[in-house]
Design a protein around this motif. Structure first.
Motif, PDB file in Angstrom:
ATOM      1  N   TYR A 133      44.736 -27.984   4.925  1.00  0.00           N
ATOM      2  CA  TYR A 133      45.698 -27.075   4.296  1.00  0.00           C
ATOM      3  C   TYR A 133      46.505 -26.330   5.354  1.00  0.00           C
ATOM      4  O   TYR A 133      47.735 -26.247   5.266  1.00  0.00           O
ATOM      5  N   SER A 177      47.094 -28.412  -2.983  1.00  0.00           N
ATOM      6  CA  SER A 177      48.268 -28.227  -2.132  1.00  0.00           C
ATOM      7  C   SER A 177      48.353 -29.319  -1.060  1.00  0.00           C
ATOM      8  O   SER A 177      49.456 -29.846  -0.782  1.00  0.00           O
ATOM      9  N   VAL A 178      47.220 -29.656  -0.469  1.00  0.00           N
ATOM     10  CA  VAL A 178      47.197 -30.726   0.546  1.00  0.00           C
ATOM     11  C   VAL A 178      47.619 -32.053  -0.082  1.00  0.00           C
ATOM     12  O   VAL A 178      48.470 -32.777   0.466  1.00  0.00           O
ATOM     13  N   SER A 211      49.371 -32.508  -2.793  1.00  0.00           N
ATOM     14  CA  SER A 211      50.794 -32.430  -3.182  1.00  0.00           C
ATOM     15  C   SER A 211      51.689 -32.652  -1.961  1.00  0.00           C
ATOM     16  O   SER A 211      52.698 -33.353  -2.048  1.00  0.00           O
ATOM     17  N   SER A 212      51.332 -32.065  -0.843  1.00  0.00           N
ATOM     18  CA  SER A 212      52.105 -32.256   0.388  1.00  0.00           C
ATOM     19  C   SER A 212      52.050 -33.697   0.856  1.00  0.00           C
ATOM     20  O   SER A 212      53.056 -34.267   1.279  1.00  0.00           O
ATOM     21  N   LEU A 237      54.170 -36.139  -1.219  1.00  0.00           N
ATOM     22  CA  LEU A 237      55.605 -35.993  -1.041  1.00  0.00           C
ATOM     23  C   LEU A 237      56.122 -36.766   0.163  1.00  0.00           C
ATOM     24  O   LEU A 237      57.317 -36.984   0.302  1.00  0.00           O
ATOM     25  N   THR A 280      49.275 -28.292   6.849  1.00  0.00           N
ATOM     26  CA  THR A 280      50.434 -28.650   6.020  1.00  0.00           C
ATOM     27  C   THR A 280      51.565 -27.640   6.140  1.00  0.00           C
ATOM     28  O   THR A 280      52.639 -27.849   5.582  1.00  0.00           O
ATOM     29  N   PRO A 302      51.621 -24.144   5.142  1.00  0.00           N
ATOM     30  CA  PRO A 302      51.886 -23.309   3.967  1.00  0.00           C
ATOM     31  C   PRO A 302      52.474 -21.957   4.371  1.00  0.00           C
ATOM     32  O   PRO A 302      52.438 -21.570   5.540  1.00  0.00           O
TER      33      PRO A 302
END
Length: 151
Positions: free
Chosen positions: A89, A143-144, A146-147, A150, A92, A94
């Motif tokens: 995380y 979140s990880v 999702s990143s 993408l 990435t 954030p």
């Protein structure tokens, strides 16, 4: 590596990771303390110098020792995934405020979980503190993913 040490999110993660790891490591000495003070040993060699009658009294389980061990096991089941997911995380990139919220809430939840477990606080204090930590780890994992999706 030098760039990582300048990244505020990574430094925040490192700080909170160190806190929860130290907390988890302190559970071992806490188990030893409870074993000695409660006279509850698990291994024959721990009481080798005692008489046969004393050995019978000391080679037994004690609810307080088992409680500390369960708390330690719960730490292992939750802090290790936090470490792995939290590192990914942090990498990435954030937002610092969101990352700090994740890290602080997880750290607080694990500290509260230990206080609730060892202090025998009434439920749902322990259950809620456990659940909060799990939700934070899942949030970071989401979140990880999702990143990564993408890319």
């Amino acid at each position: 590596m030098a760039q990582l040490m300048e990244d505020k999110v990574f430094m925040a993660f490192s700080t909170h990771a160190a806190i929860v790891i130290l907390k988890m490591m302190l559970m071992g000495p806490m188990t030893a303390y409870f074993r000695v003070t409660r006279g509850s040993f698990a291994n024959e060699e721990d009481v080798a110098r005692k008489s046969a009658e004393e050995k019978k009294k000391l080679l037994r389980s004690h609810p307080d020792v088992e409680r500390v061990q369960r708390c330690h096991r719960n730490d292992l089941e939750n802090i290790v995934p936090f470490m792995m997911v939290g590192l990914l995380y942090a990498l990435t990139g954030p937002e610092l405020s969101v990352a700090l919220l994740h890290f602080r809430v997880f750290t607080a939840s694990r500290l509260l979980h230990t206080v609730a477990y060892i202090g025998k606080l009434p439920q749902p204090s322990r259950g809620l503190s456990y659940l909060v930590g799990v939700v934070v780890t899942f949030s970071m994992a989401y979140s990880v993913l999702s990143s990564a999706l993408l890319l």
